[in-house]
Design a protein around this motif. Structure first.
Motif, PDB file in Angstrom:
ATOM      1  N   TYR A   1       0.813  -1.215   0.000  1.00 32.99           N
ATOM      2  CA  TYR A   1       0.000   0.000   0.000  1.00 32.99           C
ATOM      3  C   TYR A   1       0.852   1.273   0.000  1.00 32.99           C
ATOM      4  O   TYR A   1       0.328   2.378   0.154  1.00 32.99           O
ATOM      5  CB  TYR A   1      -0.932  -0.012   1.221  1.00 32.99           C
TER       6      TYR A   1
ATOM      7  N   LEU B   1       2.978   2.308   2.169  1.00 30.28           N
ATOM      8  CA  LEU B   1       3.035   2.930   3.487  1.00 30.28           C
ATOM      9  C   LEU B   1       4.241   2.420   4.263  1.00 30.28           C
ATOM     10  O   LEU B   1       4.783   1.358   3.980  1.00 30.28           O
ATOM     11  CB  LEU B   1       1.754   2.624   4.274  1.00 30.28           C
TER      12      LEU B   1
ATOM     13  N   CYS C   1       4.413   3.842  11.304  1.00 27.06           N
ATOM     14  CA  CYS C   1       4.239   5.168  11.889  1.00 27.06           C
ATOM     15  C   CYS C   1       5.002   5.245  13.208  1.00 27.06           C
ATOM     16  O   CYS C   1       4.943   4.317  14.007  1.00 27.06           O
ATOM     17  CB  CYS C   1       2.749   5.414  12.135  1.00 27.06           C
TER      18      CYS C   1
ATOM     19  N   HIS D   1      -0.047  12.813   9.890  1.00 23.89           N
ATOM     20  CA  HIS D   1       0.352  12.203   8.614  1.00 23.89           C
ATOM     21  C   HIS D   1       0.292  10.685   8.664  1.00 23.89           C
ATOM     22  O   HIS D   1       0.377  10.022   7.633  1.00 23.89           O
ATOM     23  CB  HIS D   1       1.767  12.655   8.238  1.00 23.89           C
ATOM     24  N   CYS D   2       0.176  10.136   9.870  1.00 20.02           N
ATOM     25  CA  CYS D   2       0.114   8.676  10.016  1.00 20.02           C
ATOM     26  C   CYS D   2      -1.293   8.138   9.826  1.00 20.02           C
ATOM     27  O   CYS D   2      -1.475   6.939   9.600  1.00 20.02           O
ATOM     28  CB  CYS D   2       0.628   8.266  11.395  1.00 20.02           C
ATOM     29  N   ASP D   3      -2.312   8.988   9.950  1.00 21.94           N
ATOM     30  CA  ASP D   3      -3.693   8.532   9.799  1.00 21.94           C
ATOM     31  C   ASP D   3      -3.976   8.211   8.337  1.00 21.94           C
ATOM     32  O   ASP D   3      -3.730   9.022   7.441  1.00 21.94           O
ATOM     33  CB  ASP D   3      -4.671   9.602  10.280  1.00 21.94           C
ATOM     34  N   VAL D   4      -4.504   7.020   8.098  1.00 14.89           N
ATOM     35  CA  VAL D   4      -4.846   6.583   6.739  1.00 14.89           C
ATOM     36  C   VAL D   4      -6.235   5.962   6.780  1.00 14.89           C
ATOM     37  O   VAL D   4      -6.534   5.138   7.639  1.00 14.89           O
ATOM     38  CB  VAL D   4      -3.833   5.535   6.206  1.00 14.89           C
TER      39      VAL D   4
ATOM     40  N   LYS E   1      -8.415   5.106   3.402  1.00 17.51           N
ATOM     41  CA  LYS E   1      -8.727   5.269   1.991  1.00 17.51           C
ATOM     42  C   LYS E   1      -8.523   3.950   1.246  1.00 17.51           C
ATOM     43  O   LYS E   1      -7.960   2.994   1.775  1.00 17.51           O
ATOM     44  CB  LYS E   1      -7.859   6.364   1.368  1.00 17.51           C
TER      45      LYS E   1
ATOM     46  N   ARG F   1      -5.712   3.112   9.089  1.00 14.47           N
ATOM     47  CA  ARG F   1      -4.706   3.236  10.135  1.00 14.47           C
ATOM     48  C   ARG F   1      -5.051   4.477  10.958  1.00 14.47           C
ATOM     49  O   ARG F   1      -4.415   5.524  10.883  1.00 14.47           O
ATOM     50  CB  ARG F   1      -3.289   3.341   9.552  1.00 14.47           C
TER      51      ARG F   1
END
Length: 264
Positions: free
Chosen positions: A157, A159, A162, A171-174, A176, A185
């Motif tokens: 993905y 990534l 984190c 910026h670590c929040d995902v 989608k 995340r």
């Protein structure tokens, strides 16, 4: 002593902690005004709901406040367009096209009749399960193995792990769709890419402190004064009413009160 210090702090900051009388006793309370059917038509209140989400084509998603109730999508005339129980332990996502992702499936906009299985990866859940599998290893070996697993899990993905920190983690929040997989995340398991812009309702006077709410520390109770199309009303300052345009008509909206068509 604690309360004395609290009030002393307020005075030091230049706040006046002494409650005052309602500056506009003749102005109706918002709750009373919403009950006037000549002025407002109720679309939905917030009974049994945690939030409303405004979608494409002036649709409204009703998100329940408990797992026993279904999520619903309605129109402004209260017609139910979609209704289904969902698993609160799994992510719920609405993409920019209006497609719904939950219960491990994708429900296709516009009528959601078409659906298909859809892969979902919740990073925290996978790490938790892997950690359980490694529980018999010593701490050092377990940490190394878990770090290696996380790196390999995130690679498809694009990534990276984190940093374990309580600050600067935005910026670590995902949340989608990546490579035909819903990747999550973050702690909150609900996200919508859609929500119609809302307009603040102007105030005709400054808020006034009318009292204090009891609690571990007393909290101020302010009364706010608004004016909508020459109709004045007052309500708690935390109500924060707004308007939203649906099907070319103006509606009143507040998170604690729900959605009402404005008839005046």
């Amino acid at each position: 002593m604690r309360y004395l210090l609290f009030f002393a702090s307020l005075m030091f900051l230049g706040c006046n902690p002494i409650p005052k009388k309602d500056k506009h006793p003749d102005v109706p309370q918002l709750i009373e005004l919403l009950e006037d059917k000549s002025k407002f038509r109720k679309v939905t209140d917030m009974t049994g709901l945690s939030s409303l989400v405004f979608l494409n084509d002036d649709r409204i998603l009703l998100k329940p406040d408990n797992s026993n109730s279904p999520v619903k999508i309605i129109d402004v005339d209260k017609n139910i367009l979609f209704e289904k129980i969902y698993d609160w332990e799994k992510p719920f996502y609405i993409d920019k096209q209006g497609n719904l992702y939950f219960n491990g499936k994708k429900f296709f906009y516009p009528d959601y009749g078409k659906q298909e299985d859809f892969k979902t990866v919740v990073i925290a859940d996978n790490l938790r399960k892997k950690s359980e599998e490694l529980k018999d290893l010593n701490d050092s070996l377990q940490m190394n193995a878990l770090n290696k697993y996380e790196v390999e899990m995130l690679k498809p993905y694009g990534l990276k792990p984190c940093p374990y920190t309580i600050v600067n983690t935005e910026h670590c929040d995902v949340f989608k769709v990546i490579n035909q997989t819903l990747v999550v995340r973050q702690t909150d398991l609900f996200k919508s890419e859609l929500d119609i812009a809302k307009t603040e309702i102007p105030k005709f006077d400054d808020d006034v402190l009318i009292g204090w709410r009891n609690g571990k520390l007393p909290s101020p109770d302010y009364l706010a004064y608004y004016e909508l199309k020459k109709q004045r009303f007052k309500c708690d300052d935390m109500t924060m009413p707004k308007t939203v345009t649906l099907k070319g008509k103006q509606y009143f909206f507040a998170h604690s009160l729900g959605l009402y068509q404005i008839l005046f």
